[in-house]
Design a protein around this motif. Structure first.
Motif, PDB file in Angstrom:
ATOM      1  N   ILE A   1      48.619  85.452  65.329  1.00 40.87           N
ATOM      2  CA  ILE A   1      48.751  83.931  65.681  1.00 40.87           C
ATOM      3  C   ILE A   1      49.003  83.053  64.597  1.00 40.87           C
ATOM      4  O   ILE A   1      49.936  82.345  64.721  1.00 40.87           O
ATOM      5  CB  ILE A   1      47.204  83.705  66.217  1.00 40.87           C
ATOM      6  CG1 ILE A   1      46.729  84.475  67.534  1.00 40.87           C
ATOM      7  CG2 ILE A   1      47.181  82.098  66.595  1.00 40.87           C
ATOM      8  CD1 ILE A   1      45.414  84.188  67.826  1.00 40.87           C
ATOM      9  N   GLY A   2      48.310  83.187  63.377  1.00 37.32           N
ATOM     10  CA  GLY A   2      48.713  82.377  62.415  1.00 37.32           C
ATOM     11  C   GLY A   2      49.723  82.518  61.093  1.00 37.32           C
ATOM     12  O   GLY A   2      50.147  81.565  60.660  1.00 37.32           O
ATOM     13  N   GLY A   3      49.736  83.920  61.038  1.00 35.98           N
ATOM     14  CA  GLY A   3      50.625  84.281  60.144  1.00 35.98           C
ATOM     15  C   GLY A   3      50.078  84.283  58.654  1.00 35.98           C
ATOM     16  O   GLY A   3      50.916  84.273  57.599  1.00 35.98           O
ATOM     17  N   ARG A   4      48.746  84.128  58.596  1.00 37.90           N
ATOM     18  CA  ARG A   4      48.207  84.023  57.357  1.00 37.90           C
ATOM     19  C   ARG A   4      48.107  85.385  56.744  1.00 37.90           C
ATOM     20  O   ARG A   4      47.351  86.075  57.299  1.00 37.90           O
ATOM     21  CB  ARG A   4      46.884  83.569  57.368  1.00 37.90           C
ATOM     22  CG  ARG A   4      47.086  81.896  57.462  1.00 37.90           C
ATOM     23  CD  ARG A   4      45.689  81.194  57.639  1.00 37.90           C
ATOM     24  NE  ARG A   4      44.902  81.279  56.414  1.00 37.90           N
ATOM     25  CZ  ARG A   4      43.865  82.351  56.154  1.00 37.90           C
ATOM     26  NH1 ARG A   4      43.188  82.893  57.107  1.00 37.90           N
ATOM     27  NH2 ARG A   4      43.126  82.068  54.831  1.00 37.90           N
ATOM     28  N   ILE A   5      48.606  85.614  55.526  1.00 37.24           N
ATOM     29  CA  ILE A   5      48.743  87.222  55.127  1.00 37.24           C
ATOM     30  C   ILE A   5      47.359  87.400  54.672  1.00 37.24           C
ATOM     31  O   ILE A   5      47.113  88.731  54.697  1.00 37.24           O
ATOM     32  CB  ILE A   5      49.736  87.348  53.836  1.00 37.24           C
ATOM     33  CG1 ILE A   5      49.764  88.720  53.455  1.00 37.24           C
ATOM     34  CG2 ILE A   5      49.105  86.267  52.632  1.00 37.24           C
ATOM     35  CD1 ILE A   5      50.693  89.535  54.377  1.00 37.24           C
ATOM     36  N   GLU A   6      46.463  86.653  54.263  1.00 42.96           N
ATOM     37  CA  GLU A   6      45.023  86.870  54.019  1.00 42.96           C
ATOM     38  C   GLU A   6      44.428  87.476  55.212  1.00 42.96           C
ATOM     39  O   GLU A   6      43.514  88.446  54.940  1.00 42.96           O
ATOM     40  CB  GLU A   6      44.290  85.573  53.693  1.00 42.96           C
ATOM     41  CG  GLU A   6      44.823  84.941  52.265  1.00 42.96           C
ATOM     42  CD  GLU A   6      45.917  83.800  52.463  1.00 42.96           C
ATOM     43  OE1 GLU A   6      46.325  83.411  51.329  1.00 42.96           O
ATOM     44  OE2 GLU A   6      46.313  83.759  53.509  1.00 42.96           O
ATOM     45  N   ASP A   7      44.710  87.256  56.359  1.00 45.75           N
ATOM     46  CA  ASP A   7      44.046  87.852  57.600  1.00 45.75           C
ATOM     47  C   ASP A   7      44.501  89.252  57.807  1.00 45.75           C
ATOM     48  O   ASP A   7      43.730  90.082  57.973  1.00 45.75           O
ATOM     49  CB  ASP A   7      44.370  87.298  58.821  1.00 45.75           C
ATOM     50  CG  ASP A   7      43.624  85.556  58.773  1.00 45.75           C
ATOM     51  OD1 ASP A   7      42.382  85.644  58.404  1.00 45.75           O
ATOM     52  OD2 ASP A   7      44.337  84.870  59.335  1.00 45.75           O
ATOM     53  N   PHE A   8      45.772  89.381  57.299  1.00 43.72           N
ATOM     54  CA  PHE A   8      46.533  90.977  57.297  1.00 43.72           C
ATOM     55  C   PHE A   8      45.491  91.808  56.244  1.00 43.72           C
ATOM     56  O   PHE A   8      44.890  92.745  56.556  1.00 43.72           O
ATOM     57  CB  PHE A   8      47.754  90.760  57.045  1.00 43.72           C
ATOM     58  CG  PHE A   8      48.381  92.384  57.171  1.00 43.72           C
ATOM     59  CD1 PHE A   8      49.054  92.400  58.156  1.00 43.72           C
ATOM     60  CD2 PHE A   8      48.448  93.116  56.193  1.00 43.72           C
ATOM     61  CE1 PHE A   8      49.732  93.680  58.381  1.00 43.72           C
ATOM     62  CE2 PHE A   8      48.933  94.265  56.497  1.00 43.72           C
ATOM     63  CZ  PHE A   8      49.476  94.649  57.675  1.00 43.72           C
ATOM     64  N   TYR A   9      45.341  91.220  55.003  1.00 42.56           N
ATOM     65  CA  TYR A   9      44.287  91.976  53.941  1.00 42.56           C
ATOM     66  C   TYR A   9      43.117  92.192  54.489  1.00 42.56           C
ATOM     67  O   TYR A   9      42.588  93.271  54.277  1.00 42.56           O
ATOM     68  CB  TYR A   9      44.735  91.300  52.646  1.00 42.56           C
ATOM     69  CG  TYR A   9      46.128  91.189  51.999  1.00 42.56           C
ATOM     70  CD1 TYR A   9      46.808  92.049  51.919  1.00 42.56           C
ATOM     71  CD2 TYR A   9      46.318  89.972  51.369  1.00 42.56           C
ATOM     72  CE1 TYR A   9      48.107  92.070  51.322  1.00 42.56           C
ATOM     73  CE2 TYR A   9      47.562  89.749  50.861  1.00 42.56           C
ATOM     74  CZ  TYR A   9      48.277  90.886  50.750  1.00 42.56           C
ATOM     75  OH  TYR A   9      49.734  90.766  50.007  1.00 42.56           O
ATOM     76  N   LEU A  10      42.546  91.211  55.020  1.00 44.56           N
ATOM     77  CA  LEU A  10      41.064  91.384  55.468  1.00 44.56           C
ATOM     78  C   LEU A  10      41.158  92.495  56.678  1.00 44.56           C
ATOM     79  O   LEU A  10      40.212  93.168  56.610  1.00 44.56           O
ATOM     80  CB  LEU A  10      40.700  89.966  56.097  1.00 44.56           C
ATOM     81  CG  LEU A  10      40.370  88.828  55.071  1.00 44.56           C
ATOM     82  CD1 LEU A  10      39.874  87.634  55.573  1.00 44.56           C
ATOM     83  CD2 LEU A  10      38.894  89.294  54.202  1.00 44.56           C
ATOM     84  N   SER A  11      41.861  92.505  57.494  1.00 49.25           N
ATOM     85  CA  SER A  11      41.966  93.491  58.435  1.00 49.25           C
ATOM     86  C   SER A  11      41.962  95.069  57.783  1.00 49.25           C
ATOM     87  O   SER A  11      41.285  95.847  58.275  1.00 49.25           O
ATOM     88  CB  SER A  11      43.134  93.200  59.347  1.00 49.25           C
ATOM     89  OG  SER A  11      43.163  94.222  60.471  1.00 49.25           O
ATOM     90  N   ALA A  12      43.146  94.869  56.846  1.00 47.14           N
ATOM     91  CA  ALA A  12      43.249  96.203  56.006  1.00 47.14           C
ATOM     92  C   ALA A  12      41.753  96.733  55.449  1.00 47.14           C
ATOM     93  O   ALA A  12      41.617  97.807  55.407  1.00 47.14           O
ATOM     94  CB  ALA A  12      44.235  96.278  55.320  1.00 47.14           C
ATOM     95  N   ALA A  13      41.325  95.598  54.859  1.00 47.42           N
ATOM     96  CA  ALA A  13      40.061  95.816  53.974  1.00 47.42           C
ATOM     97  C   ALA A  13      38.957  96.599  54.872  1.00 47.42           C
ATOM     98  O   ALA A  13      37.973  97.065  54.314  1.00 47.42           O
ATOM     99  CB  ALA A  13      39.746  94.679  53.297  1.00 47.42           C
TER     100      ALA A  13
END
Length: 210
Positions: free
Chosen positions: A43-55
């Motif tokens: 939705i937002g394209g924030r790479i931090e959210d991608f990292y949090l998902s992977a974490a």
């Protein structure tokens, strides 16, 4: 005539849980959070959210290891615990990695077929394990080996996706680009999910359980 028991049963299921089961639920919670973070990234394209998902994958793996250790330490094994563990693993190590791959850019029709195959292999592998666990157990009640790779090995896939994101190689820059195979659009990186799923359902591959 016996009077029906009308005492409140609001917490009757919780009373059946052992300590290890709460760690299993924490595993499931990590998987659900991984899904939410992937959706937030889309939705937002924030790479931090991608990292949090992977974490969330290694966090879920830690809880998955702990629930087994605690169950053996307390000598508390149950059918409920085994079913909880499988359901949590499907979310955290099956659905969540597939959704993260989709968020990473594997969104072609061929990619989606491959990711569905991966999840279905994980579900099948866990169902087979639940059915055969007792027959594969020794006198200790502990399963001696796995048939096929355990589904938590998909934590490696999420690690690869996190590394790709760190290098800026997701979305249009995904490793290997995109192949067009007739009507199918497929990113070659998705084949690692196909390989992982295939290894999970293998009956010839036996891995000792530590």
């Amino acid at each position: 005539m016996q009077t029906p028991d009308r005492r409140p049963r609001h917490f009757s299921m919780i009373r059946e849980f052992h300590l290890a089961d709460f760690f299993t639920l924490a595993n499931a919670a990590c998987g659900v959070l991984a899904l939410f973070f992937s959706m937030q990234y889309l939705i937002g394209g924030r790479i931090e959210d991608f990292y949090l998902s992977a974490a969330m994958a290694p966090a879920a793996f830690a809880f998955d290891v702990l629930d087994g250790r605690i169950a053996r330490w307390r000598n508390r094994h149950s059918s409920l615990g085994r079913e909880l563990d499988s359901l949590a693993d499907v979310i955290s190590f099956g659905v969540a990695p597939a959704v993260l791959a989709f968020a990473a850019g594997m969104q072609g029709n061929g990619d989606m077929i491959a990711l569905v195959y991966f999840v279905c292999c994980g579900v099948s592998r866990l169902a087979r394990y639940n059915v055969t666990a007792e027959s594969m157990s020794g006198d200790s009640g502990k399963v001696a080996y796995f048939e096929g790779t355990p589904i938590p090995t998909s934590v490696v896939l999420t690690g690869i996706l996190a590394f790709a994101a760190w290098q800026g190689r997701i979305g249009d820059q995904l490793y290997g680009g995109q192949w067009q195979l007739g009507p199918l659009a497929l990113h070659p990186l998705v084949l690692m999910f196909v390989l992982s799923g295939t290894l999970m359902i293998s009956k010839t591959l036996r891995i000792p359980k530590l």
